[in-house]
Each structure stands twice: as C-alpha cells, then as structure tokens.
Motif scaffolding. Structure first.
Motif, mmCIF file in Angstrom:
data_model
loop_
_atom_site.group_PDB
_atom_site.id
_atom_site.type_symbol
_atom_site.label_atom_id
_atom_site.label_comp_id
_atom_site.label_asym_id
_atom_site.label_seq_id
_atom_site.Cartn_x
_atom_site.Cartn_y
_atom_site.Cartn_z
ATOM 1 N N GLU A 20 0.829 -1.208 0.000
ATOM 2 C CA GLU A 20 0.000 0.000 0.000
ATOM 3 C C GLU A 20 0.859 1.252 0.000
ATOM 4 N N ALA A 23 2.332 1.699 -3.400
ATOM 5 C CA ALA A 23 1.296 2.145 -4.335
ATOM 6 C C ALA A 23 1.064 3.646 -4.196
ATOM 7 N N ARG A 24 1.094 4.147 -2.984
ATOM 8 C CA ARG A 24 0.911 5.593 -2.769
ATOM 9 C C ARG A 24 2.071 6.391 -3.341
ATOM 10 N N ARG A 46 -7.471 -3.774 -2.607
ATOM 11 C CA ARG A 46 -7.068 -2.595 -1.829
ATOM 12 C C ARG A 46 -6.029 -1.772 -2.583
ATOM 13 N N ILE A 47 -5.100 -2.445 -3.248
ATOM 14 C CA ILE A 47 -4.093 -1.723 -4.023
ATOM 15 C C ILE A 47 -4.739 -1.035 -5.229
ATOM 16 N N LEU A 50 -6.133 2.311 -4.827
ATOM 17 C CA LEU A 50 -5.180 3.417 -4.736
ATOM 18 C C LEU A 50 -4.806 3.967 -6.105
#
Length: 255
Positions: A20, A23-24, A46-47, A50
């Motif tokens: 995560e 990814a940000r 979830r990824i 993003l």
C-alpha cells in the motif's frame, strides 16, 4: 515510466502495508501469497483502490525452480520490475526449549526466511542485469528480516538463525549489486502487531510499556511499510547495505 514492485507475502501484515505504501508512491504492484485465495484477491483490490496497476502473483517462494516463470508473468502484466521486497516469512512450528527444536521447524524457517529470499533475489537481479535500465528509475531490493537477526529469542532459535542468515544475504547482495547501481536494504522490525505476533502481542505491549522499547508501545505494520517505501523510492540517496532497525530503539545499547 512507472516503477514496478513485487512484494512477497503481501496478502496481509507488513507485506500488505508495504504494498500500500509503495502504491501511494506510484509503484505498480505485484501482490504475492503462496496460493490464489480470498486474502490475495482482497489485497489486490485494496491496491487497485489506490489507482495504480496491480496484479495477483500467487506462487510459493520456496519453489526455486518456479521463480523465473513467476517473475516473467509479473513483467508481462506490469512491465519491467524495478523493486523486490522480500517480506514472505514464517515463524516456528512451536515456541519452546532450544533443545526440543525439530528438524522440520528448522528446515521450514531456513527454507522460507533465508533460502527463498536468496534465490528470488538472485533471479530478480539477473533479470535487471540482462536489460537496459532507465537511469531515472531507482532499482532496489528491500529484505524484511527481524530484530531477531541480532537479538536472541531462545524460545524460537531456529527463527533467529534464519533471520541472521537473511541479514547476511542482504549484505552480500549489497556488495555484489552496488557496482550495478542496485541498492539493497535490510529492514529489521521489532515488536510489530501482526498476525504472526498475535499470540504474544499482549505480553509485548506490557514489556514495551515497561521500557523494553524507547517508544513505550508496539509498532504497526503501516510504520514498517512507510520505511520500506522510503527506501524503495530512493529517499535515502547514496546508501546501500544498511540494516534499518524498525524497533523503537529496542536494541540500542544502554545502561
């Protein structure tokens, strides 16, 4: 051109937090677990939320012969890999007396925690060295070992041995790959609240509050993920081979 990271053991815990955080930072992400299951799909979702490309990459890291095919599948989906985060790991089969450690528990820890990360790093590095790499992209290997690479926990000595081996692998990789402009780091988490530590986390919280750690609390996976992302993004320039103690000062010598 977007950086691309494979994070092993990223369906939950520190691995998912690292995925995560990367990814940000704009990385495309390959999330990994030993099999394709609901946890891996949930991590990928979830990824994806993003806003970066993501692919599920189920493979057993101990299947050394399968590494190259797994890396090839990831690159076919996301483009050339720039980053490997070796996070996949296992604990002991049973905590207890060192004199009672079984060969099965020893072999399991060494196979996953050190042998697999050595050979996956080898395969990853070979792929990088076989191609032209854009100079504007940072290339790195980040290994997640443990404070137990340094500090003994006699109730899980085989785990400590495997993490000490992994820490030395990190150093060897740094020496070999430095001239190729590939950075290597060793992140050594201390008391972190994960599924692996859940059975003993209450005792960890008590000991942290009593002064075992300089910050009187246990850490969270997101904090380790942030460290990994900073390293993989090249925000510590002109560094390689470092062991980063993500342990709130637990191992700092003191009187």
């Amino acid at each position: 051109m977007r950086p691309v990271a494979l994070v092993t053991g990223s369906s939950r815990g520190i691995g998912l937090a690292a995925a995560e955080a990367l990814a940000r930072e704009g990385f495309a992400i390959a999330v990994n677990g030993p099999v394709a299951d609901a946890d891996l799909s949930a991590a990928a979702a979830r990824i994806a939320d993003l806003g970066v490309p993501v692919v599920e990459a189920p493979f057993d890291v101990t299947d050394i012969a399968g590494h190259d095919a797994a890396l090839a599948r990831i690159e076919a989906a996301l483009g050339p890999l720039t980053t490997l985060v070796n996070n996949a790991g296992v604990g002991v089969l049973s905590r207890g007396d060192l004199l009672d450690v079984t060969e099965a528990s020893w072999d399991r820890c060494l196979s996953v925690n050190s042998k697999a990360m050595f050979f996956l790093s080898q395969g990853f590095a070979r792929r990088l060295l076989a191609r032209d790499r854009p100079g504007d992209l940072f290339h790195s290997i980040v290994n997640v070992t443990s404070a137990n690479a340094v500090a003994v926990a006699v109730q899980r000595s085989e785990y400590c041995a495997s993490k000490a081996a992994a820490a030395m692998v990190s150093k060897a990789l740094a020496v070999r790959l430095g001239p190729e402009n590939i950075a290597v780091y060793d992140v050594q988490p201390g008391l972190i609240a994960t599924e692996m530590t859940a059975p003993v986390i209450d005792s960890y919280r008590t000991r942290a509050a009593a002064g075992l750690t300089l910050f009187p609390r246990v850490g969270e996976p997101a904090e380790v993920g942030a460290i990994i992302a900073a390293l993989a993004s090249g925000r510590l320039p002109y560094t390689t081979g470092q062991a980063i103690s993500a342990d709130a000062g637990m191992l700092l010598p003191r009187f």
